[in-house]
Design an enzyme around this catalytic site. Structure first.
Site, PDB file in Angstrom:
ATOM      1  N   ASP A  51      12.435  56.633  13.315  1.00  0.00           N
ATOM      2  CA  ASP A  51      12.583  57.275  12.082  1.00  0.00           C
ATOM      3  C   ASP A  51      12.217  58.614  11.787  1.00  0.00           C
ATOM      4  O   ASP A  51      12.487  59.240  10.658  1.00  0.00           O
ATOM      5  CB  ASP A  51      12.397  56.328  11.111  1.00  0.00           C
ATOM      6  CG  ASP A  51      10.905  56.011  10.960  1.00  0.00           C
ATOM      7  OD1 ASP A  51      10.429  56.584  11.583  1.00  0.00           O
ATOM      8  OD2 ASP A  51      10.888  55.023   9.809  1.00  0.00           O
ATOM      9  N   SER A  52      11.306  59.174  12.720  1.00  0.00           N
ATOM     10  CA  SER A  52      10.853  60.363  12.711  1.00  0.00           C
ATOM     11  C   SER A  52      11.932  61.398  12.966  1.00  0.00           C
ATOM     12  O   SER A  52      11.669  62.773  12.914  1.00  0.00           O
ATOM     13  CB  SER A  52       9.502  60.797  13.779  1.00  0.00           C
ATOM     14  OG  SER A  52      10.108  60.306  14.978  1.00  0.00           O
ATOM     15  N   ASP A  90      13.917  52.255  15.256  1.00  0.00           N
ATOM     16  CA  ASP A  90      13.202  51.858  14.408  1.00  0.00           C
ATOM     17  C   ASP A  90      14.160  51.411  13.125  1.00  0.00           C
ATOM     18  O   ASP A  90      15.377  51.971  13.084  1.00  0.00           O
ATOM     19  CB  ASP A  90      12.707  53.172  13.769  1.00  0.00           C
ATOM     20  CG  ASP A  90      11.144  53.477  14.159  1.00  0.00           C
ATOM     21  OD1 ASP A  90      10.394  52.213  14.291  1.00  0.00           O
ATOM     22  OD2 ASP A  90      10.690  54.444  14.135  1.00  0.00           O
ATOM     23  N   LYS A 120      11.952  48.313  16.027  1.00  0.00           N
ATOM     24  CA  LYS A 120      10.611  48.334  15.819  1.00  0.00           C
ATOM     25  C   LYS A 120      10.391  48.367  14.162  1.00  0.00           C
ATOM     26  O   LYS A 120      11.365  49.014  13.275  1.00  0.00           O
ATOM     27  CB  LYS A 120       9.779  49.658  16.082  1.00  0.00           C
ATOM     28  CG  LYS A 120       8.446  49.866  15.679  1.00  0.00           C
ATOM     29  CD  LYS A 120       7.743  51.035  16.517  1.00  0.00           C
ATOM     30  CE  LYS A 120       8.190  52.390  16.030  1.00  0.00           C
ATOM     31  NZ  LYS A 120       7.718  52.879  14.700  1.00  0.00           N
ATOM     32  N   GLU A 122       7.591  48.346  10.618  1.00  0.00           N
ATOM     33  CA  GLU A 122       6.275  48.700  10.210  1.00  0.00           C
ATOM     34  C   GLU A 122       5.823  47.746   9.348  1.00  0.00           C
ATOM     35  O   GLU A 122       6.496  47.171   8.496  1.00  0.00           O
ATOM     36  CB  GLU A 122       6.065  50.360   9.506  1.00  0.00           C
ATOM     37  CG  GLU A 122       6.600  51.219  10.357  1.00  0.00           C
ATOM     38  CD  GLU A 122       6.809  52.558   9.737  1.00  0.00           C
ATOM     39  OE1 GLU A 122       6.237  52.728   8.488  1.00  0.00           O
ATOM     40  OE2 GLU A 122       7.022  53.659  10.244  1.00  0.00           O
ATOM     41  N   GLU A 189      -0.986  53.203  15.065  1.00  0.00           N
ATOM     42  CA  GLU A 189      -0.957  54.808  14.820  1.00  0.00           C
ATOM     43  C   GLU A 189      -2.030  55.154  14.046  1.00  0.00           C
ATOM     44  O   GLU A 189      -2.614  54.814  12.934  1.00  0.00           O
ATOM     45  CB  GLU A 189       0.189  54.936  13.879  1.00  0.00           C
ATOM     46  CG  GLU A 189       0.325  56.969  13.790  1.00  0.00           C
ATOM     47  CD  GLU A 189       1.873  57.108  13.272  1.00  0.00           C
ATOM     48  OE1 GLU A 189       2.653  56.218  13.555  1.00  0.00           O
ATOM     49  OE2 GLU A 189       1.860  58.242  12.985  1.00  0.00           O
TER      50      GLU A 189
HETATM   51  O1  KIV Z   1       9.089  57.334  14.187  1.00  0.00           O
HETATM   52  C1  KIV Z   1       8.493  57.558  15.199  1.00  0.00           C
HETATM   53  O2  KIV Z   1       8.447  58.459  15.909  1.00  0.00           O
HETATM   54  C2  KIV Z   1       7.285  56.602  15.394  1.00  0.00           C
HETATM   55  C3  KIV Z   1       6.094  56.757  16.270  1.00  0.00           C
HETATM   56  C4  KIV Z   1       5.387  58.015  15.769  1.00  0.00           C
HETATM   57  C5  KIV Z   1       5.219  55.801  16.871  1.00  0.00           C
HETATM   58  O3  KIV Z   1       7.221  55.659  14.593  1.00  0.00           O
END
Ligand code: KIV
Length: 271
Positions: A51-52, A90, A120, A122, A189
């Site tokens: 989600d980055s 994510d 994924k 969090e 992280e």
């Molecule tokens: O969204 C992302 O890129 C991440 C990584 C930094 C692990 O969760």
């Protein structure tokens, strides 16, 4: 013998085997077809459609605004490019917190509409129900503890997490809980390297670090950061392998010059 070199397709089982044999796991983010194709061909083990994307693709300050539809768009572009890597996506903010039914439906949409291999999420104990419900549908889940950017407004800053004993203890408990419910791995992280090493030692599932030192089972970075496309983001843990923003600028400056002075296109570049 290297597991990595002899594998035609990376699965969650391959990652377990890599941990067992002490072979480190490489993981990078990707959000589009062209970049995913390059890093898959280079032999990356895991591609994270993070989600980055909210930051590096859309220009938002945080990962909070990105939607499920946007994640599905990015993930399906990546999956179309990939032959070998395991693709993890994510679940975006708001699609799983506090509502396991919603979480399952978001995870099912990702698996059905993108062809990705895993999701994924969090968090630890707070999202246990959502993780369990997704796992009950046969969808592999990667956990994420430590600095969890979707909670940035709770933390208030992006500083190193779990430096104090209480937070470190909670992180260890959450890591065990995520392993016990059936997660196939865990991202840690921005936490102290010693703590990350302890978790990697205590858990059987692979631990992938970002800003968590080298005593873990693999590493992940955001592709725009490690290639030097982003310039303003410079945490201590980031190693830049390229200065692509300068290279791209240089190429564009040359192109502009060639267009202006009519040296492009020449007689061999026309019909
Ligand atoms: O969204 C992302 O890129 C991440 C990584 C930094 C692990 O969760």
């Amino acid at each position: 013998m290297s597991v990595h070199k002899n594998i035609r397709k990376v699965t969650t089982h391959v990652l377990f085997e890599m941990k067992l044999r002490g072979e480190k796991i490489s993981m990078l983010t990707a959000y589009d077809y062209s970049m995913a194709k390059i890093i898959d061909q280079a032999g990356i083990d895991v591609i994270l459609v993070g989600d980055s994307a909210s930051n590096v693709m859309a220009g938002h300050e945080t990962t909070i605004p990105i939607t499920l539809e946007e994640m599905i768009y990015h993930a399906s572009s990546v999956v179309r490019a990939v032959d070998r890597a395991l693709v993890v996506v994510d679940l975006p903010f708001g699609s799983y917190q506090g509502n396991s039914k919603l979480a399952l439906s978001a995870a099912i949409r990702i698996m059905k509409e993108t062809g990705a291999h895993a999701v994924k999420l969090e968090g630890g104990a707070e999202i246990k129900e959502s993780v369990e419900r997704i796992l009950s549908a046969g969808i592999p889940v990667l956990g994420h503890l430590g600095l969890t950017p979707q909670s940035i407004h709770k933390f208030g800053t992006y500083v190193v997490r779990a430096k104090d004993e209480e937070e470190a203890q909670k992180l260890i408990e959450d890591a065990h809980l995520l392993e016990d419910v059936g997660c196939f791995g865990l991202v840690l992280e921005k936490i102290p390297a010693k703590l990350a090493g302890t978790v990697a030692k205590e858990l059987k599932i692979p631990i992938i670090g970002i800003g968590a030192g080298h005593n873990v089972d693999g590493q992940v970075l955001v592709i725009h950061d490690m290639l030097g496309i982003t310039q303003e983001f410079s945490p201590r843990f980031l190693r830049r392998y390229h200065n692509l923003s300068e290279e791209i600028k240089g190429a564009v400056i040359n192109y502009i010059k060639d267009v202006k002075d009519v040296s492009f296109p020449n007689e061999h570049e026309q019909y």
